[in-house]
Design a protein around this motif. Structure first.
Motif, PDB file in Angstrom:
ATOM      1  N   PHE A   1     -44.799  46.783 -53.377  1.00  0.00           N
ATOM      2  CA  PHE A   1     -45.379  47.339 -52.149  1.00  0.00           C
ATOM      3  C   PHE A   1     -46.585  48.224 -52.432  1.00  0.00           C
ATOM      4  O   PHE A   1     -47.538  48.243 -51.651  1.00  0.00           O
ATOM      5  N   GLY A   2     -46.569  48.949 -53.546  1.00  0.00           N
ATOM      6  CA  GLY A   2     -47.733  49.740 -53.892  1.00  0.00           C
ATOM      7  C   GLY A   2     -48.951  48.874 -54.147  1.00  0.00           C
ATOM      8  O   GLY A   2     -50.058  49.163 -53.677  1.00  0.00           O
ATOM      9  N   THR A   3     -48.750  47.763 -54.867  1.00  0.00           N
ATOM     10  CA  THR A   3     -49.858  46.860 -55.172  1.00  0.00           C
ATOM     11  C   THR A   3     -50.332  46.110 -53.931  1.00  0.00           C
ATOM     12  O   THR A   3     -51.547  45.961 -53.705  1.00  0.00           O
ATOM     13  N   LEU A   4     -49.390  45.637 -53.117  1.00  0.00           N
ATOM     14  CA  LEU A   4     -49.775  44.949 -51.886  1.00  0.00           C
ATOM     15  C   LEU A   4     -50.604  45.850 -50.976  1.00  0.00           C
ATOM     16  O   LEU A   4     -51.578  45.404 -50.356  1.00  0.00           O
TER      17      LEU A   4
ATOM     18  N   GLY B   1     -37.669  49.713 -59.041  1.00  0.00           N
ATOM     19  CA  GLY B   1     -38.874  49.454 -59.821  1.00  0.00           C
ATOM     20  C   GLY B   1     -39.693  48.306 -59.255  1.00  0.00           C
ATOM     21  O   GLY B   1     -40.921  48.411 -59.102  1.00  0.00           O
ATOM     22  N   ILE B   2     -39.015  47.209 -58.933  1.00  0.00           N
ATOM     23  CA  ILE B   2     -39.710  46.055 -58.355  1.00  0.00           C
ATOM     24  C   ILE B   2     -40.349  46.419 -57.025  1.00  0.00           C
ATOM     25  O   ILE B   2     -41.511  46.101 -56.745  1.00  0.00           O
TER      26      ILE B   2
ATOM     27  N   ALA C   1     -40.183  51.884 -53.572  1.00  0.00           N
ATOM     28  CA  ALA C   1     -39.014  52.050 -54.440  1.00  0.00           C
ATOM     29  C   ALA C   1     -37.750  52.235 -53.613  1.00  0.00           C
ATOM     30  O   ALA C   1     -36.695  51.666 -53.927  1.00  0.00           O
ATOM     31  N   LEU C   2     -37.844  53.011 -52.536  1.00  0.00           N
ATOM     32  CA  LEU C   2     -36.686  53.196 -51.659  1.00  0.00           C
ATOM     33  C   LEU C   2     -36.250  51.874 -51.047  1.00  0.00           C
ATOM     34  O   LEU C   2     -35.062  51.534 -51.045  1.00  0.00           O
TER      35      LEU C   2
ATOM     36  N   LEU D   1     -29.811  49.270 -59.082  1.00  0.00           N
ATOM     37  CA  LEU D   1     -30.606  50.284 -58.389  1.00  0.00           C
ATOM     38  C   LEU D   1     -31.960  50.478 -59.054  1.00  0.00           C
ATOM     39  O   LEU D   1     -33.002  50.467 -58.387  1.00  0.00           O
ATOM     40  N   VAL D   2     -31.951  50.631 -60.363  1.00  0.00           N
ATOM     41  CA  VAL D   2     -33.196  50.864 -61.094  1.00  0.00           C
ATOM     42  C   VAL D   2     -34.121  49.647 -60.998  1.00  0.00           C
ATOM     43  O   VAL D   2     -35.331  49.781 -60.777  1.00  0.00           O
TER      44      VAL D   2
END
Length: 239
Positions: A57-60, A51-52, A77-78, A46-47
């Motif tokens: 997705f934030g960076t993309l 994290g990945i 993260a979800l 889960l962690v």
């Protein structure tokens, strides 16, 4: 204090509130969730997945919006956590559903965490597009913008109130499937707020997070549609 520092404080507060919320329901109010096994490999998956997903997705989204750098995303993260856990369960032949107790922590965590995003200002890149509405907020560039972080915070706080009222009344369907209800609601409200953000689009008017919201909603809808009888399942779990 800098915006990044305030953001970090609210991130910690969000995690703390999420843990306190589940402790309150389980220990203080005596709510019995369906039996679940949270072994160390499950938690690690889960962690790792969350994290990945958060950073990918934030960076993309930054890159698709024409901005350099590295970023995190709650929705990423979800999505990453969902994929990681479903793969883990598939590999280990686990058929029970393991998300029930995460519904309130998700709602409370997002509601508090988004306040940190709001206070972080322009550096956080979660602000909204310009608006003439009287509650528009100047994040530091002289333009009044939608405080979409607060929109999301209020929306998730409202879900948290609804969820608590339902589970304290021992609503078996909400107790058993609350996490998927929270996911669907999160994806739905997030989908609409994305139209008020200055993010780059991928398909027509839709950004990466529009598409990610649809994925979260579709996953939640499938899980809700295929859920076993909530009342019977909860009765067996509480026996």
């Amino acid at each position: 204090m800098s915006g990044a520092g305030l953001h970090a404080i609210f991130d910690v507060a969000a995690w703390g509130a999420a843990c306190a919320a589940i402790w309150w329901l389980s220990r203080v109010r005596g709510l019995q969730f369906p039996r679940q096994s949270f072994e160390l490999p499950y938690v690690a998956a889960l962690v790792f997945g969350a994290g990945i997903g958060a950073y990918i997705f934030g960076t993309l989204n930054l890159w698709f919006s024409g901005m350099p750098g590295i970023a995190r995303s709650v929705e990423g993260a979800l999505a990453g956590g969902i994929v990681a856990i479903e793969l883990y369960k598939w590999l280990h032949d686990i058929t029970i559903r393991t998300g029930a107790r995460f519904a309130l922590p998700l709602a409370v965590g997002v509601a508090i965490g988004r306040i940190g995003c709001y206070l972080a200002g322009l550096d956080d890149f979660t602000y909204g597009t310009p608006t003439t509405l009287p509650w528009g907020h100047d994040f530091g560039d002289g333009a009044l913008r939608h405080p979409v972080q607060l929109y999301e915070s209020i929306a998730m706080a409202a879900f948290a109130v609804f969820y608590v009222l339902m589970v304290l009344n021992r609503n078996a369907a909400v107790i058993t499937n609350g996490f998927y209800l929270a996911l669907f609601y999160y994806g739905l409200q997030r989908f609409f707020w994305e139209f008020l953000k200055p993010y780059g689009t991928l398909i027509g008017p839709f950004s990466l997070f529009h598409l990610l919201s649809l994925f979260v909603m579709a996953y939640a809808a499938v899980m809700l549609a295929t859920a076993p009888s909530a009342s019977l399942k909860h009765e067996r779990a509480a026996a």
